[in-house]
Design a protein around this motif. Structure first.
Motif, PDB file in Angstrom:
ATOM      1  N   GLN A 177      43.094 135.457  12.280  1.00 35.66           N
ATOM      2  CA  GLN A 177      43.148 134.540  11.497  1.00 35.66           C
ATOM      3  C   GLN A 177      42.797 133.227  12.193  1.00 35.66           C
ATOM      4  N   ARG A 178      43.443 132.979  13.209  1.00 41.08           N
ATOM      5  CA  ARG A 178      43.123 131.794  14.024  1.00 41.08           C
ATOM      6  C   ARG A 178      41.785 131.779  14.487  1.00 41.08           C
ATOM      7  N   GLN A 179      41.360 132.685  15.088  1.00 43.30           N
ATOM      8  CA  GLN A 179      39.907 132.850  15.590  1.00 43.30           C
ATOM      9  C   GLN A 179      39.026 132.455  14.616  1.00 43.30           C
ATOM     10  N   ILE A 180      38.936 133.121  13.337  1.00 43.39           N
ATOM     11  CA  ILE A 180      38.159 132.891  12.218  1.00 43.39           C
ATOM     12  C   ILE A 180      38.227 131.624  11.882  1.00 43.39           C
ATOM     13  N   LEU A 181      39.431 130.907  11.472  1.00 44.69           N
ATOM     14  CA  LEU A 181      39.509 129.373  11.111  1.00 44.69           C
ATOM     15  C   LEU A 181      38.881 128.555  11.979  1.00 44.69           C
ATOM     16  N   ASP A 182      39.254 128.788  13.178  1.00 45.60           N
ATOM     17  CA  ASP A 182      38.896 127.911  14.176  1.00 45.60           C
ATOM     18  C   ASP A 182      37.151 127.762  14.184  1.00 45.60           C
TER      19      ASP A 182
ATOM     20  N   GLY B 179      38.783 144.599   9.285  1.00 44.55           N
ATOM     21  CA  GLY B 179      38.944 143.445   8.306  1.00 44.55           C
ATOM     22  C   GLY B 179      38.242 142.038   9.061  1.00 44.55           C
ATOM     23  N   GLY B 180      38.835 141.638  10.251  1.00 44.03           N
ATOM     24  CA  GLY B 180      38.387 140.509  10.733  1.00 44.03           C
ATOM     25  C   GLY B 180      36.693 140.540  10.593  1.00 44.03           C
TER      26      GLY B 180
END
Lengths: 315, 582, 309
Positions: B206-211, B173-174
């Motif tokens: 989520q955090r990785q992707i938003l960063d 998903g990521g």
């Protein structure tokens, strides 16, 4: 106007009058309670095709049950002098090659077609439903065996298999034809039921029931089958139509209903010789046959739209 | 006239005074048989170049519809009925299909919500990315391929060149979301619309992707329009906030200001309900001084609190009601061919739950937390290890004993849409456990159903309704009522509030807390959401890849996490350390 | 893909033996004298009976009979017709004709079915869609032999555009009308299937995302909507080959075509049981093989199947 310094856009607050707050997650008690079946009925009865098809089916069933209400002329007392004759008083559709009354043959031929259709659909649906449900629900060895056997029967197209079997069966009554069709047609219903049961079985409400201590078989009866049955109802209706076609095709080929039984397919087959001179001999039983099939297919369509929530949403 | 003028002027980069996107009094409606049903009513917002703006709202607030209206991608019968959408001064609502095609991708990129359904399953990843680049540039052949790899690498897929020929179902998903972000940014658009881009993902991912997204958009100077239901996420990621409620904007302005000083009662509600690390465990006593009394509905009294406190003290010294010792669950997964791989879903897990307390099991997807729940519920058998309930080994319980166990340990599942049989009305659903255990006469069962409905704060008339007529929160109440029907000792709550909007979630958490006080229930609370854990749990077990990596009291885990993984999880909670004005 | 192909081949083996066994069992193991039953009212001469008994090894135990039959089958000995010709000989001359007819019919139904279905799905609720639905329902309701007669009468007799019967060599142009008849019912099913699939896919998330990429409408419709809608249509074609075979018997009978179907048609009408059984056994085997082909095509179209474990 937006300010120059866009880092500080104005803090806007809507007037409370424009945006009244509603209690969180309040239940609307005024709405009417609706079951999925009531919903389906509601969506069905608003469609004219539902009333058209069910009216037509009712009429066809009445004709099949009580042909004498609809026709007074005997379909079997034929005079060769009337061969391929045009319509005349008392004989609205004219005569066949053998000099029989076409209208009366259509009326009296209804019973055979409808009997085969209804009987075959009933057998196939009941058997397919039970087998499919058990295979899908209990899985494992039972499922493997049932599925493989189903594959084998599925590999023989219904009418082809019926031709083979009927070529060795001397006594070809409507019941025999229905049974023969059922032998080759059940895997389709079983497959559909199995798929639907597999979906229902893995749903959370089934797991919840297990955890509540409801017995496995009761879960199958109370939760799984009721939730899996909709597609089977649809396919049963549609196959009723296709089985009538199958019977007509077999009778047309001369391997269906025996000579003693009146049948549309048989009459159409026999009319082949007169097609050039008097096409009406072929036309009228064809129309009767097609209308009957159409009625069941239309009903199947309406049922599919009503029972399949996805289809309903799409419309 | 003015449109022509702005078209030539907008070449000047990021003029401070000219907004990139300005929506004025937008109205969107959906055509139905009963006329047009409005979904967005009079929405206005302004986004300047280089800014990030978040639209926050619950499901049904019209936030996604607003976003889709901008690039004319309204679903089904949706249509803009009034208002303007000015992009660089040009009204997008008046553009022809061909003109709109040039805006999409090239000037406004779009990152959709669900990475699972937004890539075409029959085309490989390379094709789907290249297609987007080809549509918005003149690159062809080798250069196109080169750029495709570049785009994917920028989006964070380091081995992009080797993965071009792979299909979406071979991606996690990521990774799919990274591909979608890559596609959205591939033509370096001036504006990126990101519709809940990470709500389907684990918090750390989520955090990785938003960063990553933040870095990219900052580097390219892209403005971002965020759509989210998560106030914490909005606060953390956007300077500007637009709060939507029932199709209208109730409050908008700088994020800091709105969150620290919410003005509209709805925003106040939202801010109050947003779980964060700063929150404390919900106690019935809090009712009195809580800012929004609707969330913390009245119920508990001081005596109840005292009783509960004594009970908990007692329990703390007593024996465990549930005791799990070294349980392991192994699944055999068929790989291609006749080979199997063994998946250790639960690996040597031990913990204890004391009576009347709440123990949370926290972990990301694939951590094995739900498997633990199934093992304790005896829905699956353990490969090894021992589960004791009230001093009795539950493995191998059959017949009457199993039934007795089931009476005392009841589940509530995540998906409120799946856990109720759609063919059963609410009354029958709640009465089912009573019927299965042959308890009471028909009349008594009927009485009990009403009692239970009252306990979960639903009106008596609910018993005649069907699940399809109820909201997610109401269904979850029904599921709780059904679980309570047999007066169990333990509720196993498997992600029981995860699918709910934050306000409804708050309501259900309150209900659960009250029921615990009232009935002395023991909860095993399975969740991926640490913020929720803070609100309800006494003890926490953090799971990762089938193991418990940290287990301690809630305060300890939150205030002083020992394990790196727990720290990562805590840090990944959006808006974790944001000061909410409460 | 290799693994998938291997798996499908393996799965086909029991189906192949099961289906042939089923047919053989039905004919030769039911109570009563199979030979008498096969010939009905026209009992053959003792010599013919003896020949058939020998050919089907009817004096041996049933399972041996079957195994010998299957052994012969693999050696290309498919049995003998009533008139004494070997089934494989008749097949050799009849099969190319039927293959031509079937290919024409498949081309018609796939091409026009998908086209009409696509337009109907794209213009859902409009006049074209409504008419496509009505016409397809009518086509499904009217049995193939009725359509055959009607077209034969209208185009062959009334308008005199086509021959009512096809000549022995059955050239392509003479097969057009019969192929239309054969294709009619499946055409209707394909229209409905494509329509439903297209309208589902139109609402799919990935189609919206494709539009958001800035792709043109034609590209979105062909590359994303139509491409994905082909998958269920292909699966349908597998099942459909069975009805094409039945249809071929009827159609070739009506137009007097000397194909496989026409041969079976005549054999049924003349009560030549053994011929019917031999030919239908061959048809069932072709059906099983054709389904294998369709399964592989399906996997080629849908990577999720191809890479499934």
């Amino acid at each position: 106007m937006p300010s120059k310094n866009h880092g500080a856009q104005p803090h806007f607050v809507a007037a409370l009058d424009d945006t009244p707050l509603v209690a969180i997650d309040r239940l609307d008690e005024t709405a009417k309670a609706r079951s999925t079946w009531a919903d389906a009925w509601d969506s069905m009865r608003r469609r004219p095709t539902f009333w058209m098809s069910s009216g037509l089916i009712l009429l066809i069933v009445l004709v099949a049950l009580f042909p004498t209400w609809f026709a007074s002329v005997s379909p079997t007392q034929c005079q060769l002098s009337d061969s391929n004759g045009s319509p005349q008083s008392g004989h609205p559709l004219g005569f066949t090659f053998q000099g029989c009354d076409i209208y009366s043959r259509i009326i009296f031929g209804t019973s055979a077609s409808v009997t085969v259709g209804i009987l075959a659909a009933a057998i196939v649906t009941l058997f397919g439903l039970i087998v499919g449900a058990l295979a899908g629900y209990y899985g494992g060895f039972l499922d493997a065996i049932v599925s493989r056997i189903g594959d084998i029967f599925f590999a023989v197209p219904t009418v082809l298999g019926a031709i083979v079997l009927l070529s060795v069966l001397p006594d070809r009554t409507p019941v025999v034809i229905a049974l023969v069709i059922s032998i080759f047609a059940w895997p389709q219903v079983a497959r559909i039921m199995r798929g639907a049961v597999l979906t229902a079985r893995s749903s959370d409400y089934v797991v919840a029931s297990v955890a509540l201590g409801v017995s496995r078989f009761k879960i199958l009866l109370r939760h799984v089958i009721p939730n899996a049955i909709a597609p089977v109802i649809v396919i049963a209706t549609v196959s009723l139509g296709t089985f009538i076609v199958a019977e007509a095709t077999l009778s047309f080929l001369g391997i269906g209903l025996g000579p003693g039984t009146m049948s549309w397919g048989r009459d159409i087959g026999e009319a082949q010789t007169s097609i050039r001179t008097s096409p009406q001999v072929l036309l009228y039983p064809s129309i009767a046959l097609s209308l009957t099939v159409l009625a069941f297919l239309m009903l199947g369509d309406v049922l599919r739209d009503a029972l399949d929530p996805q289809a309903r949403a799409r419309r | 006239m003015t449109q022509l003028a702005t078209e030539t002027v907008n070449q000047i980069p990021s003029s401070d005074s000219a907004p990139l996107l300005e929506i004025r009094d937008l109205e969107v409606g959906f055509r139905t048989q009963r006329g047009i049903v409005p979904a967005v009513r009079g929405v206005s917002l302004t986004l300047y170049p280089g800014q990030t703006l978040a639209i926050v709202g619950e499901s049904g607030s019209g936030k996604t519809t607003t976003a889709q209206a901008i690039i004319k991608l309204l679903a089904g019968t949706g249509q803009v009925t009034a208002g303007q959408i000015l992009f660089e001064g040009r009204d997008l609502t008046t553009l022809t299909a061909a003109e709109m095609q040039n805006v999409r991708g090239r000037q406004i990129g779009y990152v959709p919500q669900d990475p699972m359904s937004n890539l075409n399953p029959v085309w490989n990843i390379g094709f789907q990315v290249a297609e987007a680049i080809r549509a918005n540039s003149d690159l062809r052949g080798k250069a196109l391929k080169q750029r495709t790899i570049e785009v994917l690498q920028e989006a964070g897929l380091s081995d992009a060149a080797d993965r071009l020929k792979q299909y979406p179902h071979q991606f996690s998903g990521g990774m799919r979301q990274r591909v979608l972000i890559g596609i959205g940014l591939s033509a370096r658009p001036k504006l990126l619309i990101a519709d809940e881009p990470t709500s389907a993902l684990d918090v750390t991912v989520q955090r990785q992707i938003l960063d990553h997204l933040a870095t990219l958009t900052r580097d390219y100077g892209t403005s971002v329009l965020f759509i989210t239901h998560d106030l914490g996420l909005a606060a953390e990621r956007a300077e500007q906030l637009v709060v939507m409620y029932k199709g209208r904007v109730v409050e908008s302005g700088p994020s800091q200001e709105i969150l620290s000083n919410p003005q509209h009662p709805y925003t106040q509600r939202l801010v109050a309900a947003a779980p964060s690390l700063a929150s404390r465990r919900i106690q019935s006593k809090k009712n009195e001084d809580a800012p929004a009394t609707e969330i913390f509905s009245a119920g508990g009294t001081d005596t109840a609190l005292i009783r509960r406190a004594t009970e908990r003290e007692l329990a703390a010294s007593g024996k465990d009601l549930i005791s799990v010792e070294g349980i392991t669950k192994m699944y055999r997964i068929r790989k291609s061919g006749l080979r199997y791989t063994e998946l250790l879903a639960v690996n040597d897990v031990s913990f204890g739950v004391k009576k009347g307390t709440t123990t949370a099991i926290v972990g990301e997807s694939g951590s094995g937390k739900s498997t633990v729940a199934k093992l304790i519920l005896q829905l699956e058998s353990t490969t090894s290890g021992r589960i004791e309930f009230d001093g009795q080994d539950v493995a191998g319980l059959t017949g009457r004993d199993l039934l007795k166990f089931r009476r005392r340990v009841q589940p509530v599942f995540q998906d409120p849409y799946g856990s109720l049989d759609p063919q059963y009305n609410v009354g029958n659903t709640i009465a089912e456990p009573l019927l299965a255990h042959k308890i009471g006469t028909k009349k008594e069962r009927q009485k009990r159903v009403l009692e239970l409905l009252d306990q979960v704060s639903l009106p008596a008339s609910t018993q005649f309704r069907y699940p399809s007529e109820l909201s997610g929160g109401q269904r979850q109440r029904i599921a709780i009522a059904r679980a309570l029907a047999l007066k169990p000792d333990v509720l196993v709550l498997d992600e029981a509030v995860s699918a709910l909007d934050v306000l409804v979630q708050g309501q259900i958490l309150n209900l659960l807390t009250e029921l615990q006080t009232e009935l002395g229930l023991t909860y095993l609370f399975i969740t991926h959401d640490l913020a929720v854990v803070r609100l309800v749990a006494d003890n926490v077990c953090v799971m990762q890849k089938g193991r418990i990596v940290e287990a301690a009291s809630t305060d300890e885990v939150f205030d002083n996490p020992h394990e790196v993984y727990t720290q990562e999880l805590l840090a990944a909670i959006p808006g974790a350390n944001f000061e909410f004005g409460r | 893909m290799l693994w998938y192909t291997g798996k499908r081949l393996l799965q086909m083996i029991p189906v192949f033996f099961g289906a042939t066994f089923l047919i053989y069992f039905m004919v030769f193991s039911l109570p009563g004298d199979p030979i008498a039953a096969l010939y009905g009212e026209r009992p053959p001469s003792p010599a013919v009976i003896a020949q058939i008994r020998a050919e089907y090894n009817l004096d041996r135990p049933f399972i041996v009979q079957y195994l010998l039959y299957i052994g012969n089958f693999f050696q290309g000995d498919l049995g003998t017709t009533y008139s004494g010709r070997s089934v494989s000989d008749v097949m050799a001359s009849a099969f190319p004709i039927t293959a031509r007819l079937a290919m024409l019919a498949l081309a018609f139904e796939a091409l026009f079915g998908i086209l009409v279905g696509l337009i109907a799905g794209l213009r859902k609720g409009k006049l074209f869609d409504a008419s496509a639905l009505v016409v397809s329902l009518l086509l499904i309701s009217v049995p193939t032999f009725v359509i055959g007669f009607v077209l034969q009468f209208v185009f062959g007799v009334q308008l005199d555009w086509a021959r009512t019967t096809v000549s022995g060599a059955a050239p392509w142009d003479q097969l057009i009308l019969p192929a239309l008849v054969l294709a009619s019912v499946s055409f209707a099913y394909i229209v409905r299937l494509t329509r439903a699939s297209v309208s589902d896919n139109l609402n799919a998330d990935f189609v919206r995302t494709a539009t958001a990429k800035g792709l043109s409408r034609p590209r979105v419709v062909t590359v994303h909507v139509l491409r994905n809608s082909l998958v269920p249509v292909i699966t349908f074609l597998g099942v459909d080959i069975g009805s094409l075979m039945v249809g071929a018997i009827v159609t070739e009978g009506i137009f007097n075509i000397n194909g496989v179907g026409g041969t079976v048609f005549k054999a049924i009408r003349l009560g030549e049981g053994p011929t019917v059984v031999s030919f239908i056994a061959v048809m069932v085997v072709i059906f099983v093989l054709a389904n294998l082909l369709v399964d592989l095509l399906y996997a080629a179209l849908d990577p999720r199947i191809r890479y499934a474990k």
